[in-house]
Write a protein that holds these residues in place. Structure first.
Motif, PDB file in Angstrom:
ATOM      1  N   SER A   1     -12.793  -7.593   3.511  1.00 20.32           N
ATOM      2  CA  SER A   1     -14.104  -7.151   2.818  1.00 20.32           C
ATOM      3  C   SER A   1     -14.529  -8.218   1.855  1.00 20.32           C
ATOM      4  O   SER A   1     -13.917  -9.543   1.874  1.00 20.32           O
ATOM      5  N   GLY A   2     -15.510  -8.199   1.048  1.00 23.87           N
ATOM      6  CA  GLY A   2     -16.035  -9.514   0.254  1.00 23.87           C
ATOM      7  C   GLY A   2     -14.906  -9.390  -0.909  1.00 23.87           C
ATOM      8  O   GLY A   2     -14.943 -10.639  -1.394  1.00 23.87           O
ATOM      9  N   GLY A   3     -14.280  -8.400  -1.463  1.00 22.15           N
ATOM     10  CA  GLY A   3     -13.445  -8.806  -2.393  1.00 22.15           C
ATOM     11  C   GLY A   3     -11.937  -8.761  -2.148  1.00 22.15           C
ATOM     12  O   GLY A   3     -10.753  -9.049  -2.693  1.00 22.15           O
ATOM     13  N   HIS A   4     -11.409  -8.309  -0.704  1.00 19.11           N
ATOM     14  CA  HIS A   4     -10.172  -8.013  -0.339  1.00 19.11           C
ATOM     15  C   HIS A   4      -9.927  -8.603   1.125  1.00 19.11           C
ATOM     16  O   HIS A   4     -10.716  -8.513   1.818  1.00 19.11           O
ATOM     17  N   CYS A   5      -8.729  -9.065   1.078  1.00 18.22           N
ATOM     18  CA  CYS A   5      -8.088  -9.372   2.440  1.00 18.22           C
ATOM     19  C   CYS A   5      -6.612  -9.494   2.597  1.00 18.22           C
ATOM     20  O   CYS A   5      -5.786 -10.145   1.948  1.00 18.22           O
ATOM     21  N   GLN A   6      -6.251  -8.256   3.395  1.00 16.15           N
ATOM     22  CA  GLN A   6      -4.713  -7.843   3.201  1.00 16.15           C
ATOM     23  C   GLN A   6      -4.469  -7.352   4.407  1.00 16.15           C
ATOM     24  O   GLN A   6      -5.110  -7.011   5.260  1.00 16.15           O
ATOM     25  N   ILE A   7      -3.410  -7.363   4.831  1.00 12.08           N
ATOM     26  CA  ILE A   7      -2.514  -6.766   5.910  1.00 12.08           C
ATOM     27  C   ILE A   7      -1.545  -5.636   5.457  1.00 12.08           C
ATOM     28  O   ILE A   7      -0.622  -5.989   4.444  1.00 12.08           O
ATOM     29  N   LEU A   8      -1.611  -4.194   5.636  1.00 11.38           N
ATOM     30  CA  LEU A   8      -0.490  -3.263   5.076  1.00 11.38           C
ATOM     31  C   LEU A   8      -0.190  -2.682   6.305  1.00 11.38           C
ATOM     32  O   LEU A   8      -0.973  -2.169   7.504  1.00 11.38           O
ATOM     33  N   GLU A   9       0.880  -2.002   6.128  1.00 10.85           N
ATOM     34  CA  GLU A   9       1.600  -1.112   6.908  1.00 10.85           C
ATOM     35  C   GLU A   9       1.509   0.097   6.390  1.00 10.85           C
ATOM     36  O   GLU A   9       1.853   0.495   5.311  1.00 10.85           O
ATOM     37  N   VAL A  10       0.387   0.910   7.066  1.00  6.68           N
ATOM     38  CA  VAL A  10       0.135   2.264   6.809  1.00  6.68           C
ATOM     39  C   VAL A  10       0.892   3.477   7.216  1.00  6.68           C
ATOM     40  O   VAL A  10       1.055   3.792   8.157  1.00  6.68           O
ATOM     41  N   ARG A  11       1.955   3.679   6.265  1.00  6.40           N
ATOM     42  CA  ARG A  11       3.178   4.683   6.727  1.00  6.40           C
ATOM     43  C   ARG A  11       2.569   6.077   6.434  1.00  6.40           C
ATOM     44  O   ARG A  11       3.215   7.015   7.322  1.00  6.40           O
ATOM     45  N   GLY A  12       1.870   6.466   5.654  1.00 10.07           N
ATOM     46  CA  GLY A  12       1.358   7.769   5.544  1.00 10.07           C
ATOM     47  C   GLY A  12       0.565   7.774   4.184  1.00 10.07           C
ATOM     48  O   GLY A  12       0.377   6.776   3.679  1.00 10.07           O
ATOM     49  N   LEU A  13       0.077   9.026   3.865  1.00 11.74           N
ATOM     50  CA  LEU A  13      -1.034   9.073   2.656  1.00 11.74           C
ATOM     51  C   LEU A  13      -0.387   8.704   1.436  1.00 11.74           C
ATOM     52  O   LEU A  13       0.849   9.213   0.807  1.00 11.74           O
ATOM     53  N   GLY A  14      -0.779   7.591   0.791  1.00 11.04           N
ATOM     54  CA  GLY A  14      -0.290   7.070  -0.529  1.00 11.04           C
ATOM     55  C   GLY A  14       1.018   6.314  -0.245  1.00 11.04           C
ATOM     56  O   GLY A  14       1.585   5.602  -1.294  1.00 11.04           O
ATOM     57  N   ASP A  15       1.215   6.137   1.172  1.00 13.56           N
ATOM     58  CA  ASP A  15       2.486   5.163   1.261  1.00 13.56           C
ATOM     59  C   ASP A  15       2.173   3.795   2.048  1.00 13.56           C
ATOM     60  O   ASP A  15       1.909   3.845   3.247  1.00 13.56           O
ATOM     61  N   TYR A  16       2.257   2.736   1.194  1.00 11.15           N
ATOM     62  CA  TYR A  16       1.515   1.539   1.826  1.00 11.15           C
ATOM     63  C   TYR A  16       2.422   0.247   1.534  1.00 11.15           C
ATOM     64  O   TYR A  16       2.846   0.117   0.414  1.00 11.15           O
ATOM     65  N   ARG A  17       2.649  -0.329   2.367  1.00 12.10           N
ATOM     66  CA  ARG A  17       3.626  -1.630   2.222  1.00 12.10           C
ATOM     67  C   ARG A  17       2.586  -2.635   2.511  1.00 12.10           C
ATOM     68  O   ARG A  17       2.273  -3.108   3.720  1.00 12.10           O
ATOM     69  N   ARG A  18       2.479  -3.660   1.601  1.00 16.45           N
ATOM     70  CA  ARG A  18       1.599  -4.928   1.889  1.00 16.45           C
ATOM     71  C   ARG A  18       2.277  -5.877   2.371  1.00 16.45           C
ATOM     72  O   ARG A  18       3.533  -6.406   1.946  1.00 16.45           O
ATOM     73  N   LEU A  19       1.880  -6.429   3.555  1.00 18.41           N
ATOM     74  CA  LEU A  19       2.799  -7.616   4.032  1.00 18.41           C
ATOM     75  C   LEU A  19       2.001  -8.995   3.899  1.00 18.41           C
ATOM     76  O   LEU A  19       2.674  -9.924   3.967  1.00 18.41           O
ATOM     77  N   ALA A  20       0.819  -8.786   3.476  1.00 20.05           N
ATOM     78  CA  ALA A  20      -0.042 -10.045   3.563  1.00 20.05           C
ATOM     79  C   ALA A  20      -1.194 -10.053   2.661  1.00 20.05           C
ATOM     80  O   ALA A  20      -1.754  -8.769   2.473  1.00 20.05           O
ATOM     81  N   THR A  21      -1.617 -11.163   1.841  1.00 22.38           N
ATOM     82  CA  THR A  21      -2.851 -11.110   1.047  1.00 22.38           C
ATOM     83  C   THR A  21      -3.453 -12.237   0.949  1.00 22.38           C
ATOM     84  O   THR A  21      -2.602 -13.187   1.632  1.00 22.38           O
ATOM     85  N   THR A  22      -4.629 -12.491   0.464  1.00 25.16           N
ATOM     86  CA  THR A  22      -5.033 -13.995   0.071  1.00 25.16           C
ATOM     87  C   THR A  22      -4.575 -14.487  -1.078  1.00 25.16           C
ATOM     88  O   THR A  22      -4.392 -13.851  -1.861  1.00 25.16           O
ATOM     89  N   ILE A  23      -4.364 -15.701  -1.142  1.00 29.57           N
ATOM     90  CA  ILE A  23      -3.834 -16.383  -2.231  1.00 29.57           C
ATOM     91  C   ILE A  23      -5.038 -16.979  -3.001  1.00 29.57           C
ATOM     92  O   ILE A  23      -4.921 -17.596  -4.203  1.00 29.57           O
ATOM     93  N   ASP A  24      -6.250 -17.020  -2.383  1.00 29.51           N
ATOM     94  CA  ASP A  24      -7.495 -17.403  -3.132  1.00 29.51           C
ATOM     95  C   ASP A  24      -8.766 -16.441  -2.720  1.00 29.51           C
ATOM     96  O   ASP A  24      -8.872 -15.347  -3.467  1.00 29.51           O
ATOM     97  N   ASP A  25      -9.620 -17.059  -1.888  1.00 28.40           N
ATOM     98  CA  ASP A  25     -10.761 -16.284  -1.656  1.00 28.40           C
ATOM     99  C   ASP A  25     -10.450 -15.077  -0.581  1.00 28.40           C
ATOM    100  O   ASP A  25      -9.676 -15.234   0.386  1.00 28.40           O
ATOM    101  N   ALA A  26     -11.361 -14.064  -0.432  1.00 29.83           N
ATOM    102  CA  ALA A  26     -11.338 -13.036   0.399  1.00 29.83           C
ATOM    103  C   ALA A  26     -12.139 -13.481   1.682  1.00 29.83           C
ATOM    104  O   ALA A  26     -12.929 -14.467   1.406  1.00 29.83           O
TER     105      ALA A  26
END
Length: 349
Positions: free
Chosen positions: A142-167
């Motif tokens: 999105s405009g403010g976020h750039c992530q890759i997450l493993e969505v395991r269940g409601l409220g259970d998220y494992r972030r695998l990647a994010t941006t180090i600068d701009d989204a």
């Protein structure tokens, strides 16, 4: 599941929706929804001005809630709970929606659910595709976020990647500004890119080929500025080359993340940039090569909306999760609070 009134005001769109958690299809689940865009208010500035956004939310949010309930043919008393974005986002706007949700919940004696805006995006594919099951790999862009997450269940998220600068969305918007395309920039770049040659301008692919699946778009954005200043290429060729470079980065990074996650049911994309048709096409090819379906909300549910907030509220309400009326608005609220800091990341990382 239940009838949920959803409220969203985290950035520059005021939205309200009534969600039926028992609906079996998307049409049945979204009973009614409304969105008020602030594009005209922010266009002269080439981006979102937080103070203007907050005032605009105040002006429209109360009549919008009344209108969406009327559209649904229901009253506040018919709602089982009120779900409002509690963060992350522009804090002034978040507070407008959250305080409105609190007032409605108190007046009608209804439970309140403070929803993480990112969780709204993360669960929006389940709103659109009832058959989508956990766990799945989510590309949130999105405009403010750039992530890759493993969505395991409601409220259970494992972030695998994010941006180090701009989204990614920010890179689209700033490239649009460089090219004089106006605001909002992402759709304008996509339209102009259709007229250009994606191989015309030699632009960098930051971090492509690196072992960690993180993102970086600041260098690509700077290269777009240098290409524009050179005067060698048309704006259409620059737009097409920028979009292709950005997609190459996303596909490479997502491929790495697919190899780093456990078994998943699908590759999922959500967030405002997920409306980009070229991105969807590239991700379809990647998902097919991994033997997975690609699941994406319809474009109208990719940008900020209250239907996704209401749906996240419905999923939380079904699990018995509600919040006290003193729940705080939060400008930052990571889905994976335990994710390690990214090497080389600045403030935005």
């Amino acid at each position: 599941m239940a009838l949920i009134l959803g409220i969203e005001s985290s950035c520059d769109e005021t939205a309200a929706a009534v969600i039926d958690g028992n609906g079996r299809t998307l049409a049945e689940r979204i009973v009614a929804q409304r969105i008020a865009s602030q594009d005209e208010a922010h266009r002269p500035y080439g981006g979102v001005v937080p103070e203007i956004a907050a005032r605009a939310h105040v002006e429209v949010i109360t009549p919008m809630v009344g209108a969406v309930l009327a559209d649904a043919g229901l009253t506040l008393a018919d709602m089982d709970a009120i779900a409002a974005t509690a963060g992350p986002g522009l804090i002034g706007g978040v507070m407008v929606g959250l305080v409105t949700g609190k007032a409605l919940a108190m007046a009608a004696n209804k439970p309140l659910i403070g929803v993480n805006h990112l969780e709204g995006h993360a669960l929006s594919p389940r709103l659109a595709e009832p058959s989508l099951q956990y766990p799945y790999l989510l590309l949130l862009v999105s405009g403010g976020h750039c992530q890759i997450l493993e969505v395991r269940g409601l409220g259970d998220y494992r972030r695998l990647a994010t941006t180090i600068d701009d989204a990614l969305g920010e890179a689209f918007d700033k490239s649009a500004k460089i090219l004089g395309l106006g605001y909002p920039g992402g759709p304008a770049v996509e339209r102009l890119a259709r007229e250009g040659d994606p191989k015309a301008v030699p632009l960098p692919r930051p971090l492509v080929g690196s072992g960690e699946p993180h993102f970086s778009f600041a260098g690509l954005k700077s290269a777009v500025m240098r290409a524009k200043q050179a005067g060698t290429w048309t704006d259409a060729d620059i737009a097409a080359s920028f979009q292709q470079a950005a997609l190459d980065c996303v596909i490479d990074r997502t491929r790495i993340a697919l190899g780093a996650c456990g078994p998943v049911t699908a590759l999922v994309v959500a967030g405002g940039v997920a409306a980009n048709a070229a991105l969807r096409g590239a991700l379809e090819g990647l998902a097919a090569s991994a033997g997975l379906p690609l699941v994406a909300p319809p474009p109208r549910l990719c940008t900020d909306n209250a239907a996704m907030i209401g749906w996240a509220g419905a999923e939380r309400f079904a699990m018995g999760y509600t919040d006290a009326l003193d729940v705080a608005a939060r400008p930052r609220w990571p889905l994976d609070a335990n994710a390690a800091p990214v090497r080389g990341a600045g403030v935005k990382g």
